[in-house]
Design an enzyme around this catalytic site. Structure first.
Site, mmCIF file in Angstrom:
data_model
loop_
_atom_site.group_PDB
_atom_site.id
_atom_site.type_symbol
_atom_site.label_atom_id
_atom_site.label_comp_id
_atom_site.label_asym_id
_atom_site.label_seq_id
_atom_site.Cartn_x
_atom_site.Cartn_y
_atom_site.Cartn_z
ATOM 1 N N ASN A 172 -14.672 27.809 1.955
ATOM 2 C CA ASN A 172 -14.188 26.680 2.768
ATOM 3 C C ASN A 172 -12.835 26.254 2.195
ATOM 4 O OD1 ASN A 172 -13.594 24.142 3.764
ATOM 5 N ND2 ASN A 172 -15.680 23.351 3.587
ATOM 6 N N CYS A 192 -10.618 18.513 6.925
ATOM 7 C CA CYS A 192 -10.822 19.866 7.473
ATOM 8 C C CYS A 192 -10.353 20.027 8.918
ATOM 9 C CB CYS A 192 -12.283 20.269 7.349
ATOM 10 S SG CYS A 192 -12.909 20.026 5.702
ATOM 11 N N HIS A 203 -13.447 25.511 12.094
ATOM 12 C CA HIS A 203 -13.328 25.277 10.653
ATOM 13 C C HIS A 203 -14.414 26.081 9.936
ATOM 14 C CE1 HIS A 203 -13.181 23.649 6.753
ATOM 15 N NE2 HIS A 203 -14.244 22.875 6.891
#
Ligand code: ACO
Length: 316
Positions: A272, A114, A241
């Protein structure tokens, strides 16, 4: 050779298919209420069966390139951040370059999960600073739904697919240059988020990640601002993120942002998307026209590894 590099344009792409929380509630034992209250996600995008990570990357990159006013011949470096590309060789960067007609770029894939986009941006920035590249395409692209365990309700509600891209070129104006990256990892916590050969799905200790993110990251984000010579309360936007809305809001609460600072919350509509989440959210923010050209934006990625990285860029 330039003293630094700057972001000159952005692009993004999300697949058409929307998966809502109500759709998920028909697949696993969950509810819109649980997902919205625990994670903040309302819906996410799902790539088509035959759509690969490289296809998502190409679409975002093409838009960034068009927005830059340059052509494929002007790009001499392609860096793709991804943790979900199934094809190992050729790497995704070579596939993207081929599709876009970029003839002989340095072509690198970066896997730091990520935080991948921030690591990738740092690679391009350093290559430009040392004179090994003039203009780079930096992309974050993920098809996380291909590595999602659709029987695991604690994880399948989180992930989505998408891509974001930027074009970066040399600058001699220190005011516009991307700041030196602050990066690192916590390898002793490697097992907390895994996609491994024997279990090729995302497995995570959700609460451990949540605790790490909400207790350890704020000082690192302050370091990013320090290295950039920018005060936290001078930032026009913060694009972390997009892991969980509660994590984003928890981190934001610990930092001294001004009232006008825009905190990206694209997770609500995208889920996500790992390495794609920051460039995707950033591209949308800039496209919406809410950030003044030249204004400082702090990017910060964190996730699998556990890894983290961040820098301050100036809005193109
Ligand atoms: N719907 C309904 N109930 C659920 C769901 C769901 N989708 N998922 C879990 N539950 C239940 C659990 O079974 C548990 O029930 P129990 O108390 O009866 O046992 C209860 O909810 C609480 O479960 P927890 O796992 O403790 O839930 P938590 O509040 O920690 O939320 C979450 C889980 C959302 C995963 C949270 O921990 C989180 O966001 N962590 C960070 C995740 C992250 O950012 N990961 C990095 C990304 S990895 C990558 O990008 C590659």
């Amino acid at each position: 050779m330039s003293i630094g590099s700057r972001v000159i344009s952005l692009g993004h792409y999300q697949p058409e298919k929307i998966l809502t929380n109500d759709d998920l509630a028909k697949m696993v034992d969950t509810s819109d209420e649980w997902i919205v209250s625990r994670v903040g996600i309302k819906e996410r995008r799902i790539a088509a069966e035959d759509e690969k990570v490289a296809d998502l990357a190409v679409r975002a990159a093409r838009q960034a390139l068009e927005n830059s006013g340059h052509g494929p011949g002007d790009i001499d470096m392609v860096v793709v951040a991804t943790v979900s590309a199934k094809d190992v060789c050729p790497n995704t960067a070579c596939r993207v370059a081929d599709e876009l007609g970029i003839a002989t770029p340095a072509a690198i894939d970066v896997n730091t999960a990520c935080s991948g986009f921030e690591y990738a941006l740092a690679q391009a920035d350093m290559a430009i600073r040392i004179g090994s590249a003039e203009r780079a395409l930096v992309i974050g692209a993920e098809k996380l739904t291909a590595v999602t365990d659709w029987d695991d309700r604690s994880s399948c509600v989180l992930f989505g697919d998408g891509a974001g891209a930027v074009v970066v070129e040399g600058t001699d104006d220190p005011e516009l240059a991307i700041s030196p990256v602050v990066w690192g990892s916590e390898p002793s916590m490697s097992d907390v988020i895994r996609i491994e050969e024997d279990v090729p799905y995302i497995k995570q200790a959700g609460q451990t990640v949540f605790r790490w993110a909400t207790t350890q990251l704020a000082p690192l984000i302050e370091q990013v601002a320090d290295r950039a010579g920018v005060k936290i309360n001078e930032l026009a936007a913060f694009v972390p993120h997009q892991a969980n809305l509660r994590i984003i809001q928890g981190i934001a609460k610990r930092l001294d942002f001004s009232e006008d600072c825009v905190v990206a919350e694209d997770i609500v509509y995208s889920g996500n998307t790992s390495a794609a989440s920051v460039p995707l959210a950033l591209s949308k923010l800039v496209q919406d026209g809410n950030i003044a050209s030249g204004a400082p934006i702090l990017l910060f990625g964190f996730g699998g590894g556990l890894t983290y990285a961040g820098q301050v860029i100036r809005c193109p």
